[in-house]
Write an enzyme that holds these catalytic residues in place. Sequence first.
Site, PDB file in Angstrom:
ATOM      1  N   ARG A  64       0.819  -1.223   0.000  1.00 15.72           N
ATOM      2  CA  ARG A  64       0.000   0.000   0.000  1.00 15.72           C
ATOM      3  C   ARG A  64       0.845   1.262   0.000  1.00 15.72           C
ATOM      4  NH1 ARG A  64      -3.654  -3.608   2.949  1.00 15.72           N
ATOM      5  NH2 ARG A  64      -2.393  -3.288   4.798  1.00 15.72           N
ATOM      6  N   GLU A 101       3.571  -9.749  15.513  1.00 10.95           N
ATOM      7  CA  GLU A 101       2.825 -10.323  16.628  1.00 10.95           C
ATOM      8  C   GLU A 101       2.927 -11.855  16.601  1.00 10.95           C
ATOM      9  OE1 GLU A 101      -1.025  -8.694  16.673  1.00 10.95           O
ATOM     10  OE2 GLU A 101      -1.474  -9.432  18.693  1.00 10.95           O
TER      11      GLU A 101
END
Length: 177
Positions: A64, A101
């Site tokens: 993006r 994560e």
Amino acid sequence: MKQETIDRLKSTVRNIPDFPIKGIQFKDLTTTLKDPEALALIADELTALYADKGVTKVAGIESRGFIGGAILAARLGAGFVPVRKPGKLPATTLKKSYNKEYGVDTIEVHQDAITGDDIVLLHDDLLATGGTMKAAIELINEMHPKKVYVNFICELDDLHGRDMFPADIEVTSLFSF
Ligand code: AMP
């Protein structure tokens, strides 16, 4: 930037709860990009922020960050450098792995993409935890540019992602949630 412009841009962002996993509020900027006025505002406002900084390369983070990054590079008269996921770039690369994560991720850049004469603007669409951009800063710094700036279109304030970056790096975002 005028509050009116900030509010206008924020109103174009679509919130998608529980995407891509439960508990994440995903800020979907495709609804911003498809709005012609919002897209033009983003191009103008980003350009205004960096017009007098002497930027020679804009490095956009896959995927993006390629959109705003390429627009900004063209507007600033700078070159565009893709920071990509592993195995995508054809020539010799520098790599940086970082903890996410869950598990480890890696980003790559062509080793000849940036030189010691460059002033680099690192760009991504959105700042969340800051892990990706922190790794990108370290990667770009291996090529010893004169200066590095960091920019996002949107920032998630509660995650304090910008605290991850070296204190001497200027960080901007157009708006935040
Ligand atoms: P981070 O490393 O956590 O700052 O985020 C890495 C990338 O994931 C960013 O460049 C965003 O494009 C994307 N991302 C992370 N969290 C979100 C979110 N809540 N909404 C939209 N995009 C996100």
